[in-house]
Design a protein around this motif. Sequence first.
Motif, short mmCIF file in Angstrom:
data_model
loop_
_atom_site.label_atom_id
_atom_site.label_comp_id
_atom_site.label_asym_id
_atom_site.label_seq_id
_atom_site.Cartn_x
_atom_site.Cartn_y
_atom_site.Cartn_z
N HIS A 2 0.83 -1.20 0.00
CA HIS A 2 0.00 0.00 0.00
C HIS A 2 0.87 1.26 0.00
O HIS A 2 0.58 2.22 -0.69
CB HIS A 2 -0.95 -0.02 1.20
CG HIS A 2 -1.74 1.23 1.35
ND1 HIS A 2 -2.74 1.55 0.46
CD2 HIS A 2 -1.66 2.25 2.24
CE1 HIS A 2 -3.26 2.72 0.82
NE2 HIS A 2 -2.63 3.16 1.88
N GLU A 3 1.96 1.24 0.76
CA GLU A 3 2.85 2.40 0.83
C GLU A 3 3.47 2.67 -0.54
O GLU A 3 3.61 3.82 -0.96
CB GLU A 3 3.96 2.19 1.87
CG GLU A 3 3.45 2.12 3.29
CD GLU A 3 2.93 0.74 3.67
OE1 GLU A 3 3.27 -0.26 2.99
OE2 GLU A 3 2.15 0.66 4.63
N ARG A 59 -6.23 -9.86 -13.27
CA ARG A 59 -4.94 -10.02 -13.92
C ARG A 59 -3.85 -9.26 -13.17
O ARG A 59 -2.72 -9.74 -13.07
CB ARG A 59 -5.02 -9.49 -15.36
CG ARG A 59 -3.72 -9.60 -16.14
CD ARG A 59 -3.76 -8.81 -17.43
NE ARG A 59 -3.47 -7.40 -17.20
CZ ARG A 59 -3.11 -6.54 -18.14
NH1 ARG A 59 -3.03 -6.93 -19.39
NH2 ARG A 59 -2.86 -5.29 -17.84
N ASP A 60 -4.17 -8.10 -12.60
CA ASP A 60 -3.14 -7.19 -12.10
C ASP A 60 -3.11 -6.95 -10.60
O ASP A 60 -2.17 -6.31 -10.12
CB ASP A 60 -3.27 -5.83 -12.80
CG ASP A 60 -3.06 -5.94 -14.30
OD1 ASP A 60 -2.17 -6.71 -14.71
OD2 ASP A 60 -3.77 -5.26 -15.04
N GLU A 61 -4.09 -7.41 -9.85
CA GLU A 61 -4.07 -7.13 -8.41
C GLU A 61 -3.05 -8.03 -7.72
O GLU A 61 -2.64 -9.05 -8.26
CB GLU A 61 -5.46 -7.27 -7.78
CG GLU A 61 -5.91 -8.70 -7.56
CD GLU A 61 -6.53 -9.31 -8.80
OE1 GLU A 61 -7.00 -10.44 -8.69
OE2 GLU A 61 -6.55 -8.70 -9.87
N ALA A 66 -7.35 -7.47 0.23
CA ALA A 66 -8.80 -7.49 0.37
C ALA A 66 -9.39 -6.94 -0.93
O ALA A 66 -8.92 -5.93 -1.45
CB ALA A 66 -9.22 -6.65 1.56
N VAL A 67 -10.38 -7.61 -1.46
CA VAL A 67 -10.92 -7.27 -2.77
C VAL A 67 -11.38 -5.82 -2.84
O VAL A 67 -10.97 -5.08 -3.74
CB VAL A 67 -12.07 -8.23 -3.17
CG1 VAL A 67 -12.75 -7.78 -4.44
CG2 VAL A 67 -11.53 -9.64 -3.32
N ALA A 68 -12.21 -5.39 -1.91
CA ALA A 68 -12.72 -4.01 -1.95
C ALA A 68 -11.60 -2.99 -1.85
O ALA A 68 -11.59 -1.99 -2.56
CB ALA A 68 -13.75 -3.80 -0.85
N ASN A 69 -10.62 -3.24 -0.98
CA ASN A 69 -9.49 -2.32 -0.85
C ASN A 69 -8.67 -2.28 -2.13
O ASN A 69 -8.24 -1.21 -2.57
CB ASN A 69 -8.59 -2.72 0.32
CG ASN A 69 -9.25 -2.49 1.66
OD1 ASN A 69 -10.25 -1.79 1.76
ND2 ASN A 69 -8.70 -3.10 2.69
N ASN A 74 -6.75 0.78 -6.56
CA ASN A 74 -6.30 0.76 -7.95
C ASN A 74 -7.11 1.69 -8.85
O ASN A 74 -6.56 2.28 -9.77
CB ASN A 74 -6.28 -0.67 -8.48
CG ASN A 74 -5.12 -1.43 -7.88
OD1 ASN A 74 -3.97 -1.05 -8.04
ND2 ASN A 74 -5.41 -2.49 -7.15
N ILE A 75 -8.39 1.84 -8.59
CA ILE A 75 -9.18 2.79 -9.38
C ILE A 75 -8.66 4.20 -9.16
O ILE A 75 -8.56 4.98 -10.11
CB ILE A 75 -10.68 2.67 -9.03
CG1 ILE A 75 -11.25 1.40 -9.65
CG2 ILE A 75 -11.45 3.90 -9.53
CD1 ILE A 75 -12.65 1.09 -9.28
#
Length: 182
Positions: A2-3, A59-61, A66-69, A74-75
């Motif tokens: 995340h950082e 493909r890119d996560e 956590a899916v929602a995070n 990314n958006i």
Amino acid sequence: MHEFMHWASSVYGKLYDAYVLYPKPPHDCQSSHVDTLVLRALPEVLERQCGYKLFIFGRDEFPGQAVANAIDENIKLCRRLIIILAPELLGFDLLKNMSEEQIAIYNALIQDGMKVILIEVEKIQSYASMPESIQYLRQKHGSVQWSGDFTAESPCAKARFWKKVRYHMPPKRFPPPSPASC
């Protein structure tokens, strides 16, 4: 991780040129034209031939996020939102139940500067059955209708459809890998 994403976003602006949102058919359905467009044609033309960087969920996560995070983070790292619309998949409650769709549409409607590119895989006769958010986005941004061949081995960036899509993409930050292809 995340950082790093926060650092990359603050240093370079946006990390990705576009987030690709597309309807995922149920697992018992065969691969659709949407999968071909999203997983083969878009990366071939926009990434490989034109030098854009796309984020395609699935493909890119990063594993373990956590899916929602992952979706929300990314958006916010993307300069555009590409929404793929397919009439044959409208019966799967497109953009009504899944967190990816809800987060993406929320960001497109609320976040300043995020433009939307609606791509119709086939001509949609009526948007009346679509969610109001999609109707609004189409009215505001218009749409581009796919006119390519799903059986073509290597789509060409010089085709009219790709020129229309590239017109709506953000300005390039880096030159494409081979200048002759775009």
